[in-house]
Design an enzyme around this catalytic site. Structure first.
Site, PDB file in Angstrom:
ATOM      1  N   GLU A  55      -9.555 -51.217  34.689  1.00 54.94           N
ATOM      2  CA  GLU A  55      -9.491 -51.034  36.153  1.00 54.94           C
ATOM      3  C   GLU A  55     -10.897 -50.924  36.741  1.00 54.94           C
ATOM      4  OE1 GLU A  55      -8.045 -51.103  38.842  1.00 54.94           O
ATOM      5  OE2 GLU A  55      -5.894 -50.817  38.640  1.00 54.94           O
TER       6      GLU A  55
ATOM      7  N   ASN B 101      -3.019 -48.730  45.849  1.00 50.85           N
ATOM      8  CA  ASN B 101      -3.805 -49.809  45.271  1.00 50.85           C
ATOM      9  C   ASN B 101      -4.316 -50.726  46.378  1.00 50.85           C
ATOM     10  OD1 ASN B 101      -4.284 -50.025  42.411  1.00 50.85           O
ATOM     11  ND2 ASN B 101      -2.074 -50.111  42.093  1.00 50.85           N
TER      12      ASN B 101
ATOM     13  N   ASP C  46      -1.512 -54.966  42.864  1.00 47.57           N
ATOM     14  CA  ASP C  46      -2.453 -54.025  42.234  1.00 47.57           C
ATOM     15  C   ASP C  46      -3.778 -54.060  42.992  1.00 47.57           C
ATOM     16  OD1 ASP C  46      -3.984 -52.479  40.172  1.00 47.57           O
ATOM     17  OD2 ASP C  46      -2.182 -52.777  38.992  1.00 47.57           O
TER      18      ASP C  46
END
Length: 294
Positions: A18, A148, A198
């Protein structure tokens, strides 16, 4: 349209990759494996990748200046000296909440950092989006399950974010000089089909490039929320993109193998890898974060 080929960056796999960002001055890309508590750095010109163990879960970083980064961690914001790795707490955020960790983040053109928290097991409504502005942490949008896709229009007048669990991409009008909201957010797009929204980044034209968790692709949306096009990627659990390179003409994308069993990993041989891909768009430099009175 020709489908671009993604290049695998290194041999490392992330359980939960991430938070990629890119420092143009040093031609270095950074990203995290949140659950394994690791910070990765890749010199894109040489391909050399280094791994920095962390004493906490962290999910994103922003440059303060050439010597210092601001990390978004499970217990708040932490300064990191890029030369020595020294860590100093700037602000505690949900440090006494054992249920949550940090998640997505991005710096507004004004230097204000937006960042989010979420439940360790995606507990409903446990997440919040915050702003770090003028040295203070301000809660913006509470009650989100998986916050997100934090990103901003190139002129800083619009902010975007998603709740992955609800499948909704939101827009909110901002003060371009502060990065703070001027009104309540509205739903811009409802995601349908495979996977979920995301991490995201905007390109120089204002398109929103969003990784589709479980969908093995990046989707591009217009500022009006209309689907523009899709770019396939070789890992199913894609997590977050950032534009990289001297011309900001490639995208680095992280991925994960979180909750994948042996059969799922065998069917997804590039699970957890990090990729470089040419999406036919150009980005811009990530802004540096302002620390206020520090």
């Amino acid at each position: 349209m020709t489908v671009p080929e993604a290049v695998v960056l290194g041999d490392q796999r992330c359980l939960l990759g991430e938070g990629p960002t890119y420092d143009a001055a040093s031609d270095t890309a950074w990203w995290f494996d949140i659950l394994e508590r690791r910070l990765y750095a890749a010199r894109l010109g040489t391909g050399a990748i280094s791994v920095h163990p962390l004493p906490f879960m962290a999910s994103a970083l922003a440059y303060v200046d050439d010597a210092c980064q601001l990390l978004v961690t499970e217990s708040g914001l932490v300064l990191r000296d890029t030369a020595t790795g020294r860590l100093d707490v700037v602000a505690s955020v949900e440090a006494d909440n054992a249920v949550t960790r940090s998640n997505d983040a991005r710096v507004h053109p004004s230097g204000t950092l937006w960042f989010s928290t979420m439940g360790l097991d995606a507990e409903p409504g446990a997440g919040t989006i915050y702003a770090f502005h003028a040295g203070s942490v301000v809660p913006l949008f509470p009650g989100i399950t998986i916050p997100n896709a934090i990103c901003f229009a190139p002129d800083g007048a619009i902010g975007y974010f998603a709740d992955t669990a609800a499948g909704t991409l939101h827009r909110v009008r901002l003060d371009p000089g502060t990065g703070l909201p001027l009104e309540a957010p509205t739903v811009l797009h409802h995601h349908a089909g495979e996977g979920g929204l995301d991490g995201a980044v905007t390109d120089a034209e204002g398109l929103i490039w969003c990784a589709i968790w479980g969908g093995a692709r990046l989707n591009a949306y217009s500022p009006e929320g209309e689907f523009h096009r899709s770019v396939p990627l070789p890992a199913k659990l894609t997590t977050c993109p950032v534009f990289v390179g001297p011309g900001f003409d490639r995208v680095l994308v992280t991925s994960a193998w979180y909750h994948m069993d042996d059969a799922a990993r065998a069917a997804d041989p590039h699970h957890g890898r990090t990729f470089l891909v040419d999406v036919g768009a150009r980005g811009r430099a990530e802004p540096r974060v302002r620390l206020g009175g520090r």
